[in-house]
Design a protein around this motif. Sequence first.
Motif, PDB file in Angstrom:
ATOM      1  N   MET A  27       0.912  -1.151   0.099  1.00  0.00           N
ATOM      2  CA  MET A  27       0.012  -0.022  -0.126  1.00  0.00           C
ATOM      3  C   MET A  27       1.000   1.418  -0.014  1.00  0.00           C
ATOM      4  SD  MET A  27      -1.803   2.691   1.747  1.00  0.00           S
ATOM      5  CE  MET A  27      -1.053   2.644   3.203  1.00  0.00           C
ATOM      6  N   TRP A  28       1.796   1.189   0.727  1.00  0.00           N
ATOM      7  CA  TRP A  28       2.715   2.432   0.673  1.00  0.00           C
ATOM      8  C   TRP A  28       3.359   2.886  -0.525  1.00  0.00           C
ATOM      9  CZ3 TRP A  28       2.181   4.978   5.085  1.00  0.00           C
ATOM     10  CH2 TRP A  28       2.065   4.270   6.452  1.00  0.00           C
ATOM     11  N   ALA A  29       3.709   1.607  -1.216  1.00  0.00           N
ATOM     12  CA  ALA A  29       4.302   2.068  -2.533  1.00  0.00           C
ATOM     13  C   ALA A  29       3.237   2.597  -3.521  1.00  0.00           C
ATOM     14  CB  ALA A  29       4.897   0.883  -3.292  1.00  0.00           C
ATOM     15  N   ASP A  30       2.119   2.566  -3.457  1.00  0.00           N
ATOM     16  CA  ASP A  30       0.829   2.868  -4.409  1.00  0.00           C
ATOM     17  C   ASP A  30       0.494   4.283  -4.090  1.00  0.00           C
ATOM     18  OD1 ASP A  30       0.653   0.374  -5.402  1.00  0.00           O
ATOM     19  OD2 ASP A  30      -0.683  -0.145  -3.713  1.00  0.00           O
ATOM     20  N   ALA A  31       1.194   5.079  -3.050  1.00  0.00           N
ATOM     21  CA  ALA A  31       1.094   6.543  -2.681  1.00  0.00           C
ATOM     22  C   ALA A  31       1.428   7.199  -3.785  1.00  0.00           C
ATOM     23  CB  ALA A  31       1.464   6.864  -1.489  1.00  0.00           C
ATOM     24  N   THR A  32       0.593   8.216  -4.134  1.00  0.00           N
ATOM     25  CA  THR A  32       0.774   9.103  -5.285  1.00  0.00           C
ATOM     26  C   THR A  32       2.022   9.961  -4.994  1.00  0.00           C
ATOM     27  OG1 THR A  32      -1.483   9.264  -5.876  1.00  0.00           O
ATOM     28  CG2 THR A  32      -0.242  11.075  -6.348  1.00  0.00           C
ATOM     29  N   VAL A  33       2.828  10.384  -6.038  1.00  0.00           N
ATOM     30  CA  VAL A  33       4.067  11.079  -5.510  1.00  0.00           C
ATOM     31  C   VAL A  33       3.831  12.366  -6.143  1.00  0.00           C
ATOM     32  CG1 VAL A  33       6.501  11.503  -6.055  1.00  0.00           C
ATOM     33  CG2 VAL A  33       5.639   9.043  -5.759  1.00  0.00           C
ATOM     34  N   ILE A  34       3.859  13.476  -5.206  1.00  0.00           N
ATOM     35  CA  ILE A  34       3.742  14.702  -5.622  1.00  0.00           C
ATOM     36  C   ILE A  34       4.880  15.656  -5.219  1.00  0.00           C
ATOM     37  CG2 ILE A  34       1.134  14.805  -5.336  1.00  0.00           C
ATOM     38  CD1 ILE A  34       1.273  15.912  -2.526  1.00  0.00           C
ATOM     39  N   GLU A  35       4.918  16.723  -6.015  1.00  0.00           N
ATOM     40  CA  GLU A  35       6.347  17.787  -5.629  1.00  0.00           C
ATOM     41  C   GLU A  35       5.901  18.665  -4.551  1.00  0.00           C
ATOM     42  OE1 GLU A  35       9.245  17.175  -7.050  1.00  0.00           O
ATOM     43  OE2 GLU A  35       8.543  15.226  -7.785  1.00  0.00           O
ATOM     44  N   LYS A  36       4.553  18.913  -4.765  1.00  0.00           N
ATOM     45  CA  LYS A  36       4.154  20.358  -3.884  1.00  0.00           C
ATOM     46  C   LYS A  36       2.900  20.069  -3.365  1.00  0.00           C
ATOM     47  CE  LYS A  36       3.881  25.192  -3.898  1.00  0.00           C
ATOM     48  NZ  LYS A  36       4.003  26.230  -4.675  1.00  0.00           N
ATOM     49  N   GLY A  37       2.560  20.186  -1.958  1.00  0.00           N
ATOM     50  CA  GLY A  37       1.345  19.799  -1.604  1.00  0.00           C
ATOM     51  C   GLY A  37       0.302  21.028  -1.719  1.00  0.00           C
ATOM     52  N   SER A  38      -0.899  21.060  -1.263  1.00  0.00           N
ATOM     53  CA  SER A  38      -2.059  21.866  -1.354  1.00  0.00           C
ATOM     54  C   SER A  38      -2.538  22.068  -0.182  1.00  0.00           C
ATOM     55  CB  SER A  38      -2.840  21.783  -2.619  1.00  0.00           C
ATOM     56  OG  SER A  38      -3.699  20.717  -2.179  1.00  0.00           O
ATOM     57  N   ASP A  39      -3.574  23.145   0.197  1.00  0.00           N
ATOM     58  CA  ASP A  39      -4.378  22.950   1.247  1.00  0.00           C
ATOM     59  C   ASP A  39      -5.439  21.636   1.468  1.00  0.00           C
ATOM     60  OD1 ASP A  39      -6.071  23.693  -0.720  1.00  0.00           O
ATOM     61  OD2 ASP A  39      -6.966  25.347   0.401  1.00  0.00           O
ATOM     62  N   ARG A  40      -5.290  20.912   0.475  1.00  0.00           N
ATOM     63  CA  ARG A  40      -6.195  19.540   0.496  1.00  0.00           C
ATOM     64  C   ARG A  40      -5.559  18.407   0.848  1.00  0.00           C
ATOM     65  NH1 ARG A  40      -9.945  21.307   2.525  1.00  0.00           N
ATOM     66  NH2 ARG A  40     -11.094  19.206   2.312  1.00  0.00           N
ATOM     67  N   TRP A  41      -4.069  18.799   1.104  1.00  0.00           N
ATOM     68  CA  TRP A  41      -3.081  17.690   1.603  1.00  0.00           C
ATOM     69  C   TRP A  41      -2.369  18.186   2.797  1.00  0.00           C
ATOM     70  CZ3 TRP A  41      -2.897  13.124  -0.409  1.00  0.00           C
ATOM     71  CH2 TRP A  41      -3.352  12.813  -1.748  1.00  0.00           C
ATOM     72  N   ALA A  42      -2.288  17.225   3.960  1.00  0.00           N
ATOM     73  CA  ALA A  42      -1.748  17.578   4.952  1.00  0.00           C
ATOM     74  C   ALA A  42      -0.711  16.631   5.397  1.00  0.00           C
ATOM     75  CB  ALA A  42      -2.852  17.462   6.332  1.00  0.00           C
ATOM     76  N   VAL A  43       0.544  17.294   6.010  1.00  0.00           N
ATOM     77  CA  VAL A  43       1.662  16.476   6.119  1.00  0.00           C
ATOM     78  C   VAL A  43       1.120  15.675   7.286  1.00  0.00           C
ATOM     79  CG1 VAL A  43       4.076  16.457   7.088  1.00  0.00           C
ATOM     80  CG2 VAL A  43       3.136  17.882   5.189  1.00  0.00           C
ATOM     81  N   LEU A  44       1.521  14.327   7.436  1.00  0.00           N
ATOM     82  CA  LEU A  44       1.370  13.449   8.406  1.00  0.00           C
ATOM     83  C   LEU A  44       2.293  13.926   9.646  1.00  0.00           C
ATOM     84  CD1 LEU A  44       0.445  10.318   6.669  1.00  0.00           C
ATOM     85  CD2 LEU A  44      -1.024  11.501   8.401  1.00  0.00           C
ATOM     86  N   ASP A  45       2.190  13.585  10.945  1.00  0.00           N
ATOM     87  CA  ASP A  45       2.987  14.071  11.913  1.00  0.00           C
ATOM     88  C   ASP A  45       4.377  12.606  11.689  1.00  0.00           C
ATOM     89  OD1 ASP A  45       1.805  16.082  13.351  1.00  0.00           O
ATOM     90  OD2 ASP A  45       0.931  14.800  14.737  1.00  0.00           O
ATOM     91  N   GLU A  46       5.480  12.973  11.827  1.00  0.00           N
ATOM     92  CA  GLU A  46       6.568  12.204  11.729  1.00  0.00           C
ATOM     93  C   GLU A  46       6.730  11.191  12.781  1.00  0.00           C
ATOM     94  OE1 GLU A  46      10.676  13.001   9.178  1.00  0.00           O
ATOM     95  OE2 GLU A  46      10.207  14.349  11.061  1.00  0.00           O
ATOM     96  N   ASN A  47       5.680  10.380  13.255  1.00  0.00           N
ATOM     97  CA  ASN A  47       5.790   9.608  14.280  1.00  0.00           C
ATOM     98  C   ASN A  47       4.964   8.192  14.032  1.00  0.00           C
ATOM     99  OD1 ASN A  47       3.147  10.225  14.802  1.00  0.00           O
ATOM    100  ND2 ASN A  47       4.018  11.763  16.158  1.00  0.00           N
ATOM    101  N   GLY A  48       4.855   7.337  14.881  1.00  0.00           N
ATOM    102  CA  GLY A  48       4.045   6.151  14.729  1.00  0.00           C
ATOM    103  C   GLY A  48       2.712   6.431  14.356  1.00  0.00           C
ATOM    104  N   TRP A  49       2.268   7.181  15.293  1.00  0.00           N
ATOM    105  CA  TRP A  49       0.708   7.580  15.155  1.00  0.00           C
ATOM    106  C   TRP A  49       0.490   8.393  13.845  1.00  0.00           C
ATOM    107  CZ3 TRP A  49      -2.978   6.395  18.285  1.00  0.00           C
ATOM    108  CH2 TRP A  49      -4.512   7.231  18.242  1.00  0.00           C
ATOM    109  N   GLY A  50       1.258   9.133  13.547  1.00  0.00           N
ATOM    110  CA  GLY A  50       0.877   9.737  11.981  1.00  0.00           C
ATOM    111  C   GLY A  50       1.153   8.756  10.868  1.00  0.00           C
ATOM    112  N   ALA A  51       2.118   7.836  11.010  1.00  0.00           N
ATOM    113  CA  ALA A  51       2.043   6.697  10.082  1.00  0.00           C
ATOM    114  C   ALA A  51       0.835   5.769  10.136  1.00  0.00           C
ATOM    115  CB  ALA A  51       3.282   6.049  10.397  1.00  0.00           C
ATOM    116  N   MET A  52       0.237   5.475  11.328  1.00  0.00           N
ATOM    117  CA  MET A  52      -0.666   4.850  11.306  1.00  0.00           C
ATOM    118  C   MET A  52      -2.175   5.277  10.936  1.00  0.00           C
ATOM    119  SD  MET A  52      -2.600   2.826  14.537  1.00  0.00           S
ATOM    120  CE  MET A  52      -1.380   2.046  15.049  1.00  0.00           C
TER     121      MET A  52
END
Length: 144
Positions: free
Chosen positions: A1-26
């Motif tokens: 599933m991870w490998a299927d994630a869309t690759v983007i160069e730049k985010g937008s307000d409709r994409w939020a960065v996940l926290d860099e920890n296990g909780w965010g990854a889950m």
Amino acid sequence: MWADATVIEKGSDRWAVLDENGWGAMIGWAAGGDLARRPLADEGRTVMVTVERAGFSASSEEPFSRADRVLVDDSIDEYLAEAGIPARPRGWVWLIRVPDSCPSGKDFFDRINEELNTFKPAPVLPSEWLPVMLETVARLYGNG
């Protein structure tokens, strides 16, 4: 599933960065196809380091090192493994699509945490949190 994630160069307000920890990854794993990634750039990144000795505390800003990156990634992998989730590929910033029902990424994460805090008794281990997380994220995307 991870490998299927869309690759983007730049985010937008409709994409939020996940926290860099296990909780965010889950949360990202629970989102499934609503996940994206962009190349990681730790260059120029700093961290605040605080050293405490005998009641004395000193803080300084230091460069985020390769050793720091390995520690962060290893701790995320350990958390995911405990939940039965495969490790994420390294070298990426992970993002999640903000559902239309949420005005911002902050609102989305606040709603996830608010809903998760209603479960009684609260799960403790990552493997206990995973089914609750899957259900909560699906509901916020309108799939649950």
